[in-house]
Scaffold this active site. Structure first.
Site: not given
Ligand SMILES: [Zn+2]
Ligand SMILES: [Zn+2]
Length: 289
Positions: A145-147, A150-151
């Site tokens: 999950h990549c900040v 945002m997805n």
């Protein structure tokens, strides 16, 4: 105790979601930070300067055009990674070997291809799918999950995420190299344009430092992801792969690259879906009722 732990996890996920909204402004701010000194204050004015030589104008046009091409591709990949669904498990999916119907079926716990059930989604998980507690769903071929985007990064948007890394690296590297002669001229005692504009010098210096930091850190990250693509592995599976030899998803370099970037090579660097991608998603859909 368990309730408190759940609460902490929930708070953590909520914080990450909020942080994601700030990240989009950070990314746009970073592009603007390099855009201002390179296009607006240093190279753009050379194009319209009657005192500039043809050589200087050609050099300035090269920098300005490439900044726009790389910046455009970077933002295109970035928004594609944000807006594309990473791939979720279709309703009614059942694994090839359903242990509920066939308890005799061999279930090797070390085999990543074994049937797995997600208690949170109350659904069977296809191979390589993992539950993301921030998205609250199981994600196909989940990487992480990549900040920044945002997805979740999964089957359908991994190509866009990889291209976002690549174009951000190239843009930072090009910006750093374009600012280098400006600083060597300034600190070499020739003064230059910056003498008259201390604010421009401050912004250019900040952009230069940020571009060095980004190009260095992204270089390592790109090498890591290039190795993962070449081996048909994800960030989550990295440790599992060390244990399991041979790695069951490795189909050879060319096929591994095609699984992420598509079978038509001219589309590899274009942030769009192309033929031959997301093949496992199609297989999973066929197995869903
Ligand atoms: Zn799940
Ligand atoms: Zn997620």
């Amino acid at each position: 105790m368990a309730g408190c732990k759940d609460c902490n996890v929930f708070q953590f996920c909520k914080c990450l979601r909020l942080l994601g909204n700030v990240m989009i402004l950070v990314v746009l701010g970073l592009v603007a930070l390099s855009y201002y000194p390179i296009v607006v204050s240093i190279y753009g004015p050379v194009l319209f300067d009657p005192k500039a030589t043809v050589g200087q104008q050609v050099g300035a046009a090269f920098v300005v055009v490439w900044f726009h091409i790389l910046g455009g591709l970077m933002l295109w990949s970035y928004f594609a990674a944000i807006l594309t669904c990473p791939g979720h498990v279709p309703d009614g999916f059942r694994p090839d070997v359903d242990p509920e119907e066939n308890p005799e079926a061999p279930v090797d716990k070390s085999d990543p291809r074994r049937p797995r059930f997600c208690r949170k989604c109350q659904k069977w998980k296809p191979e390589r799918a993992h539950h993301c507690s921030i998205c609250g769903k199981c994600v196909l071929r989940m990487d992480h999950h990549c900040v920044w985007v945002m997805n979740c990064v999964g089957e359908r948007n991994y190509k866009f995420f990889f291209l976002f890394l690549l174009y951000t690296f190239l843009l930072s590297l090009m910006s750093m190299l374009a600012l280098l002669p400006y600083f060597s001229e300034f600190f070499g005692g020739n003064g230059g344009e910056a003498d008259d504009h201390p604010a421009n010098l401050a912004v250019s210096f900040m952009a230069f430092v940020v571009d060095i930091a980004f190009s260095l850190s992204l270089c390592g990250f790109i090498v890591m992801h290039a190795k993962l693509v070449a081996a048909n592995c994800t960030t989550i599976e990295m440790f599992e792969k060390e244990r399991i030899k041979p790695w069951p998803y490795d189909q050879g370099l060319r096929k591994n690259i095609e699984e992420v970037f598509g079978t038509y090579w001219p589309m590899w660097l274009v942030p769009m879906h192309s033929e031959g991608q997301c093949t496992s998603e199609e297989r999973i859909r066929l197995r869903s009722v």
